[in-house]
Write a protein that holds these residues in place. Sequence first.
Motif, PDB file in Angstrom:
ATOM      1  N   TYR A  11     -39.642  37.461  27.180  1.00 28.95           N
ATOM      2  CA  TYR A  11     -40.381  37.887  28.093  1.00 28.95           C
ATOM      3  C   TYR A  11     -39.605  38.814  29.065  1.00 28.95           C
ATOM      4  CZ  TYR A  11     -43.289  33.834  26.828  1.00 28.95           C
ATOM      5  OH  TYR A  11     -44.054  33.089  26.061  1.00 28.95           O
TER       6      TYR A  11
ATOM      7  N   TYR B 146     -45.332  30.873  32.188  1.00 32.86           N
ATOM      8  CA  TYR B 146     -45.205  31.340  30.674  1.00 32.86           C
ATOM      9  C   TYR B 146     -45.348  30.110  29.993  1.00 32.86           C
ATOM     10  CZ  TYR B 146     -40.514  30.160  31.102  1.00 32.86           C
ATOM     11  OH  TYR B 146     -38.986  29.441  31.441  1.00 32.86           O
TER      12      TYR B 146
ATOM     13  N   SER C 200     -35.780  38.238  32.633  1.00 33.84           N
ATOM     14  CA  SER C 200     -36.169  37.956  31.437  1.00 33.84           C
ATOM     15  C   SER C 200     -36.002  36.386  31.115  1.00 33.84           C
ATOM     16  CB  SER C 200     -35.488  38.651  30.219  1.00 33.84           C
ATOM     17  OG  SER C 200     -34.114  38.362  30.352  1.00 33.84           O
TER      18      SER C 200
ATOM     19  N   PHE D 217     -47.699  35.075  29.400  1.00 34.11           N
ATOM     20  CA  PHE D 217     -47.317  35.058  30.715  1.00 34.11           C
ATOM     21  C   PHE D 217     -48.038  35.344  31.736  1.00 34.11           C
ATOM     22  CE2 PHE D 217     -44.541  38.397  29.451  1.00 34.11           C
ATOM     23  CZ  PHE D 217     -44.364  39.128  30.722  1.00 34.11           C
TER      24      PHE D 217
ATOM     25  N   GLY E 182     -44.807  43.589  32.404  1.00 28.61           N
ATOM     26  CA  GLY E 182     -44.170  42.389  31.404  1.00 28.61           C
ATOM     27  C   GLY E 182     -44.414  42.980  30.221  1.00 28.61           C
TER      28      GLY E 182
ATOM     29  N   ILE F   4     -43.590  41.433  26.038  1.00 28.37           N
ATOM     30  CA  ILE F   4     -43.407  40.079  24.923  1.00 28.37           C
ATOM     31  C   ILE F   4     -42.730  40.846  23.712  1.00 28.37           C
ATOM     32  CG2 ILE F   4     -44.165  38.402  23.531  1.00 28.37           C
ATOM     33  CD1 ILE F   4     -46.558  37.907  25.452  1.00 28.37           C
TER      34      ILE F   4
END
Length: 134
Positions: A42, A57, A75, A90, A106, A108
Amino acid sequence: MKNTFLLSAMAAIGMSLMSGCSKGDEPTPAPVSTETSYQVEYRVSSTTNTNATYFAYTNETGGTTTLATQALPGSVTFRRTMKRGDNVNFLISLPSTSAANSDISGVILLNGQQVAAATGRGVEASATVVYVIR
């Protein structure tokens, strides 16, 4: 004699057709649930703020980790074994004192490949990022 042989042959063929396999006789295959180990990352960032005030998260066990602060950029990386239908996600938020032009983003990554992203803007901006394994 010829008729007896012909009748016997037809009876044998008829019996074999009637006793053949049907769909109900076939075994039901087990559902496929192949699990794969992923490196989950993340990444969070902001062009306007240096800290977020909330970061929740999905973690390596599938549970939820909640942090009261998160440095930006930042991260979180871990390994998790997942199968189809599992998800990673998250939510990250900026403080209520953030300016109207604030932003937070953000992404992933799974095994180094970006699979989802989101950006929030404004006072108390937040970003929710979700990815479901296919």
